[in-house]
Design a protein around this motif. Structure first.
Motif, PDB file in Angstrom:
ATOM      1  N   ASN A   1      44.511  56.494  31.084  1.00 11.46           N
ATOM      2  CA  ASN A   1      44.841  55.522  30.041  1.00 11.46           C
ATOM      3  C   ASN A   1      46.329  55.413  29.729  1.00 11.46           C
TER       4      ASN A   1
ATOM      5  N   ASP B   1      33.670  39.516  39.135  1.00  8.04           N
ATOM      6  CA  ASP B   1      34.401  38.569  38.291  1.00  8.04           C
ATOM      7  C   ASP B   1      34.342  37.155  38.870  1.00  8.04           C
ATOM      8  N   PRO B   2      33.716  36.223  38.169  1.00  5.66           N
ATOM      9  CA  PRO B   2      33.570  34.875  38.714  1.00  5.66           C
ATOM     10  C   PRO B   2      34.882  34.101  38.724  1.00  5.66           C
TER      11      PRO B   2
ATOM     12  N   GLN C   1      46.246  52.885  37.573  1.00  5.63           N
ATOM     13  CA  GLN C   1      44.876  53.044  37.058  1.00  5.63           C
ATOM     14  C   GLN C   1      43.853  52.801  38.147  1.00  5.63           C
ATOM     15  N   PHE C   2      44.133  51.806  38.986  1.00  6.88           N
ATOM     16  CA  PHE C   2      43.148  51.432  40.001  1.00  6.88           C
ATOM     17  C   PHE C   2      43.607  51.811  41.403  1.00  6.88           C
TER      18      PHE C   2
ATOM     19  N   GLU D   1      27.968  42.336  37.514  1.00  4.96           N
ATOM     20  CA  GLU D   1      28.466  41.132  38.175  1.00  4.96           C
ATOM     21  C   GLU D   1      29.887  41.348  38.682  1.00  4.96           C
TER      22      GLU D   1
ATOM     23  N   ARG E   1      34.313  53.650  37.379  1.00  2.00           N
ATOM     24  CA  ARG E   1      35.344  52.927  36.626  1.00  2.00           C
ATOM     25  C   ARG E   1      35.873  51.700  37.388  1.00  2.00           C
TER      26      ARG E   1
ATOM     27  N   PRO F   1      34.668  45.310  37.266  1.00  2.00           N
ATOM     28  CA  PRO F   1      35.357  44.352  36.410  1.00  2.00           C
ATOM     29  C   PRO F   1      34.818  44.350  34.978  1.00  2.00           C
ATOM     30  N   PHE F   2      33.538  44.643  34.820  1.00  2.00           N
ATOM     31  CA  PHE F   2      32.956  44.596  33.475  1.00  2.00           C
ATOM     32  C   PHE F   2      32.287  45.915  33.161  1.00  2.00           C
ATOM     33  N   VAL F   3      32.329  46.309  31.888  1.00  2.00           N
ATOM     34  CA  VAL F   3      31.683  47.562  31.526  1.00  2.00           C
ATOM     35  C   VAL F   3      30.209  47.339  31.185  1.00  2.00           C
ATOM     36  N   ASN F   4      29.826  46.099  30.975  1.00  2.00           N
ATOM     37  CA  ASN F   4      28.448  45.874  30.548  1.00  2.00           C
ATOM     38  C   ASN F   4      27.631  45.095  31.569  1.00  2.00           C
TER      39      ASN F   4
END
Ligand SMILES: Cc1cc2nc3c(=O)[nH]c(=O)nc-3n(C[C@H](O)[C@H](O)[C@H](O)COP(=O)(O)OP(=O)(O)OC[C@H]3O[C@@H](n4cnc5c(N)ncnc54)[C@H](O)[C@@H]3O)c2cc1C
Ligand code: HEM
Ligand code: SF4
Ligand code: FES
Lengths: 835, 129
Positions: A540, A810-811, A547-548, A808, A799, A802-805
């Motif tokens: 963080n 990223d469109p 980070q990536f 999918e 980690r 693209p989304f934590v929930n």
């Protein structure tokens, strides 16, 4: 209440600025604004148009996106020229037949390039230099030809010439006058300028009147009045500008004798409620072909519309030539003559500089001047002129300031001095802002807007701020950021000696506040340089690339760069890279550092890609980190008939030794197998060139923006001594360099220079070499491939999403095809939507 | 009409960092300080219209919590969405956020036209004019 409607004709720089200022100063929005622009896109930065050649995109140059207009309820019609102004009924009509009534009308139609009626100028291959479309055509045509000429040696012509040169064309500048930049520079100044321009490889032809453009359909050359000819395949005409007043002419609004829409000091035209601003205007017989006066006009009209009574007083025409790589500045009236006018000039033939100032002895004021080759005093001298400051006793000091002369300008300036001419900010306003608690340049910029136009005044703003800080007893900071008062070096020293283990510990012990995007990655780098635990334990506080563990690209996708030590790669590794690229549809490119870059990976694909790369023994290339990039090598003695040492073997050893080492900035290296230097080691942070007896070590070289040849540090070293010196050198650099300072810049500022560095690294003058070597050995011993760590840790792997929930992808990440591969498709502001 | 919607669990977002949630067509960046104070803003950076803000570093400017866009380091207030460089053309939409039983919830209000800034179809933002 019904809002009043303002229509703006022309969406250029000044038309845009008018909208911006109106919105800023009219928070209640008394006006509904509609803008018509003839060009297909929203206003862009014409002043920086030439950057388009250097890689800036339309996007980069755009002043504000379409959304900005939408967000502020400004109706914008692009690609739609206004044809008719019906001043009696207060209506306009556009080329599409759209009619609209106005309460107030602002004409900001700018100007067009003037093309003299020379026979043949309509031939294919003749261009002007004004719009993005012009540039597109120049680039397109420039690909097909080898030689070009610019007709006109003024400010713009020289800028265009540089652009043509950058397109790899053999470039000529043709000027009718006996000197270049005739409106700004005198003969002596022009001579120096010409010499410098010719050094760049541009030919200059003076006193040549172009009589005809030759060629059969397309340009083949030009013919001059003196009978001579020049063979060129392309011409850019830059012979001045003509105000675009046709809309006024057609609709009975008064224009000047020599063109330009006539305005009074309130910028009102002859028609009621119709104003004109920018380059289309003639005021007191002057057409102002510069941006600052245009912005001032926009400001005056906004003020008047909101009930004020500001007047346009005329404007200063001081300018600097930009981009050419030759500094030229001219301010005030450098050609003034008269009884009590004196000129002092100095020409330095060694340094190729020329400086002239013109002084009025009666008022003891500076009236104007010319600077060629060195414009560092431009700001100071301009201030003397604009603010009518009294001159120092000894005029020569203005031309050749004594050691401490120039810097005093910030304190000497009167409070009324206009510092930022784009936004019209005075010194008083900057001091007021400081006294209101704005203590950083950024704060001053956002509060006063100074420095947000062309940016030329930022150094002066900084000086004024620093002078103010000193005056109030404060210390001018070399602080890392708002959270740490220490410089990077001081902080690194304390973290090293006090064995700080985390960012929060450092912030708690040495800093204050909540942390920020500057100190977090800086501290992360220091932690890695000394502690070298897994960098994602500190995820963080890492910049997004760290980070990536990949480089973020313009559309939010990432690139993947496996390490290829020394550029040596096995066929099965190459095949694996190719297969991965195919399977994940990645764009592939060979980098300048002898390895392969794979672009366009989605964040969730990164672990899958690396899994496959690891299977064939490839490791992270740290292209995303401020750390060792590559060690380039030539073929070396194994294959090359000239080689005297095995450059590949050594490069691999060096690259493997220092891979992953986090440092204040990136590090590049190279090894050449003999003095022919095919690996270009002298342009690297540290480079090695093989000799008959061993190796020569070079340090602190750089390519990039400010190239610097590396210094020869030590000669004929055996391999172990070489490694020892590099260990020490790198660790010492990490200890003592400021944040984001490459080795070349670090050495420039290093007290005692290369001699002192040698004493420290070779002769151990500070008695720290053992410690430095120990620190480096710790780095080498604790190295692990970061990607390998991630792959083995399921929680880490998760980690990369693209989304934590949602699972999918990223469109929003889109690509489009180009030359058989893909490239990012950045929609939003880059796509033109015609309305 | 406003409505609280589950975004994700507390543990889904690293302490003192951000994460992106996708709710219908919206991308929303969620940040926290010590998993105590939470913020929600649009994930799209208004500078280049890229959906990247959740990957930016957070910090404080004075008392204002902020995020720095990972692409070009424009900074924005997490409280008000304001561009901290003073460019009013760049403004982030912010969302009410709360924690109920380890669950992070976001309130999506009536969608005004400008909310297209958060929608995942970029072209939408284009046509708003
Ligand atoms: C290459 C280049 C470099 C420059 N460098 C500098 C520099 O270093 N410093 C400096 O101070 N200045 C520089 N300038 C000058 C500066 O760009 C101009 O002063 C500035 O752009 C003028 O702004 P404007 O809005 O008046 O005109 P423009 O920017 O020309 O805008 C006018 C707009 O109105 C549109 N228009 C015209 N008629 C109509 C109509 N009837 N209906 C609808 N739209 C219409 C035009 O298509 C155009 O888009 C440079 C110019 C160029 C070309
Ligand atoms: C606070 C204000 C701003 C800051 C701090 C800022 C900072 C930056 C930085 C650091 C870059 C990175 C260059 C690189 O790494 O290659 C960049 C790129 C860029 N900036 Fe800005 N910028 C600001 C405002 C603007 C504005 C107002 C515009 C245009 C209207 C703009 C247009 C661009 C463009 C087009 C790029 C290139 C992006 C790319 O090619 O990916 N910037 N900016
Ligand atoms: S530097 Fe010398 S050894 Fe290396 S490739 Fe060139 S000629 Fe051969
Ligand atoms: S896209 Fe966010 S700062 Fe540029």
């Amino acid at each position: 209440m019904n809002k009043q409607r303002i229509i703006v004709i022309g969406n250029g720089m000044v038309g845009y600025k008018f909208c911006e200022k109106l919105i800023d100063q009219d928070p209640d929005r008394q006006f509904a604004i509609t803008v018509f622009g003839e060009e297909p896109r929203p206003a862009y930065d014409r002043v920086n148009l030439s950057k388009y050649f250097a890689g800036s995109t339309v996007d980069d140059l755009t002043m504000a996106t379409r959304e900005w207009y939408a967000d502020h309820d400004i109706e914008l019609f692009t690609g739609e020229r206004v044809e008719i102004i019906d001043v009696d009924n207060k209506e306009i009509e556009s080329v599409t037949g759209r009619r609209m009534g106005y309460d107030k009308l602002v004409i900001a139609t700018g100007s067009s390039a003037f093309v003299p009626p020379i026979p043949g100028v309509d031939k294919k291959g003749v261009f002007v230099y004004r719009t993005i479309e012009d540039l597109d055509q120049i680039i397109e045509h420039g690909r097909k030809v080898k030689t070009a000429a610019v007709v006109g040696g003024g400010l713009l012509g020289l800028e265009a010439a540089k652009a043509l040169l950058d397109l790899n064309l053999k470039t000529n500048v043709i000027e009718y006058n006996p000197r270049l930049m005739p409106r700004q520079v005198d003969q002596a100044g022009s001579d120096v300028l010409q010499q410098k321009i010719e050094e760049l490889g541009i030919s200059v032809l003076l006193q040549k009147r172009t009589d005809a453009v030759l060629g059969n359909g397309s340009v083949e050359g030009v013919a001059f009045a003196d009978g001579s000819q020049l063979d060129v395949e392309m011409i850019v005409v830059s012979a001045g500008i003509r105000p675009r007043d046709e809309i006024a002419r057609k609709n009975n609004i008064a224009v000047g004798e020599r063109g330009g829409i006539l305005v009074d000091s309130h910028l009102q035209t002859s028609a009621p409620d119709v104003y004109a601003i920018g380059e289309c205007v003639v005021f007191n017989n002057m057409v102002y072909g510069l941006i600052a006066p245009g912005y001032q006009m926009a400001d005056v009209v906004v003020d008047n519309l909101l009930g004020g009574d500001k007047e346009f007083q005329g404007a200063d025409m001081s300018t600097k030539l930009k981009l050419l790589g030759v500094d030229v500045g001219s301010f005030g009236d450098p050609f003034a003559e008269g009884d009590h006018i004196d000129a002092v000039s100095i020409r330095n033939t060694v340094k190729q500089t020329y400086k002239k100032i013109v002084v009025d002895r009666e008022t003891n004021c500076l009236i104007g001047g010319i600077l060629v080759g060195d414009t560092s005093d431009y700001g100071t001298l301009l201030q003397y002129t604009q603010n009518q400051m009294s001159l120092p006793e000894c005029l020569e000091h203005l031309v050749t300031p004594p050691a401490s002369g120039a810097a005093s300008s910030a304190t000497e300036l009167p409070d009324t001095a206009s510092i930022c001419t784009c936004e019209n900010v005075t010194k008083r306003q900057i001091i007021d802002a400081f006294e209101d608690g704005q203590t950083t340049v950024d704060q001053i910029k956002s509060c006063t807007k100074a420095g947000t136009g062309c940016g030329g005044c930022v150094p002066l703003v900084t000086d004024i701020l620093n002078a103010q800080i000193k005056k109030s007893g404060g210390e001018v900071k070399t602080a890392l950021c708002a959270c740490f008062d220490h410089s990077r070096v001081e902080l690194a020293e304390r973290m090293r000696t006090e064995k700080v283990k985390t960012y929060w510990e450092a912030l708690g012990r040495f800093g204050h506040g909540g942390g920020c995007e500057i100190c977090k990655p800086a501290v992360a780098s220091i932690l890695a340089s000394y502690q070298n635990d897994f960098i994602l334990n500190h995820q963080n506080i890492q910049d997004t690339n760290d980070q990536f563990l990949a480089n973020i690209q313009k559309n939010g996708s990432y690139s993947v760069v496996p390490r290829v030590p020394g550029g040596e790669i096995r066929p099965e590794q190459l095949i694996a890279i190719g297969q991965v690229a195919k399977d994940f549809d990645l764009y592939t490119k060979i980098t300048g550092g002898q390895r392969i870059d794979l672009f366009g990976a989605r964040v969730e694909q990164l672990p899958l890609i690396w899994q496959r790369l690891r299977d064939v023994g490839l490791e992270s290339g740290h292209a995303y980190a401020k750390s060792l990039r590559t060690v380039k090598s030539c073929v070396g003695s194994t294959w090359c008939r000239f080689g005297v040492q095995d450059s590949v073997g050594l490069a691999i050893r060096i690259e493997n030794r220092y891979k992953g080492l986090r440092s204040p900035h990136k590090l590049k290296s190279a090894v050449s197998g003999c003095s022919r230097e095919c690996a270009e080691a002298q342009s690297k942070d540290f480079g090695v060139i093989a000799t008959e007896k061993g190796y020569n070590l070079y340090v602190c070289g750089n390519g990039g923006m400010k190239p610097r040849h590396a210094d020869l540090f030590a000669e004929d070293l055996d391999e172990e001594t070489l490694i020892k010196y590099i260990d020490r050198f790198l660790m010492y650099y990490i200890r003592t360099a400021d944040r984001l300072t490459r080795t070349s810049k670090w050495l420039e500022k290093f007290e005692g220079g290369i001699e002192r560095l040698r004493a420290i690294v070779i002769d151990d003058a500070l008695g720290i070499c053992e410690e430095l070597e120990r620190e480096m050995q710790h780095q080498v011993d604790t190295y692990v491939c970061e990607w390998s760590r991630v792959l083995d840790d399921p929680a880490m792997r998760r980690r990369f999403a693209p989304f934590v929930n949602s699972d999918e992808s990223d469109p929003n990440i889109h690509f489009q095809p180009e030359r058989g591969q893909k490239k990012p498709l950045v929609t939003a502001s880059s796509t033109e939507v015609h309305v | 009409m406003s409505q609280w919607i589950k975004a994700c669990g507390i543990d889904d977002i690293q302490p003192n960092a951000g994460g992106c949630v996708k709710i219908g067509e919206h991308q929303i960046a969620i940040f926290n300080e010590n998993r105590e104070t939470w913020y929600a803003v649009q994930n799209m950076c208004p500078h280049k219209q890229q959906f990247v803000l959740s990957r930016g570093l957070i910090g404080k400017q004075g008392d204002i919590p902020k995020v720095a866009c990972p692409l070009h380091k424009n900074t924005f207030s997490l409280q008000t969405g304001e561009h901290l460089g003073g460019n009013c053309a760049y403004h982030l939409r912010t969302y009410p956020i709360r924690v109920v039983d380890q669950e992070i919830q976001i309130c999506l209000q009536d969608e005004s036209p400008s909310s297209s800034a958060t929608q995942t179809t970029q072209c939408e933002t284009q046509h708003a004019q």
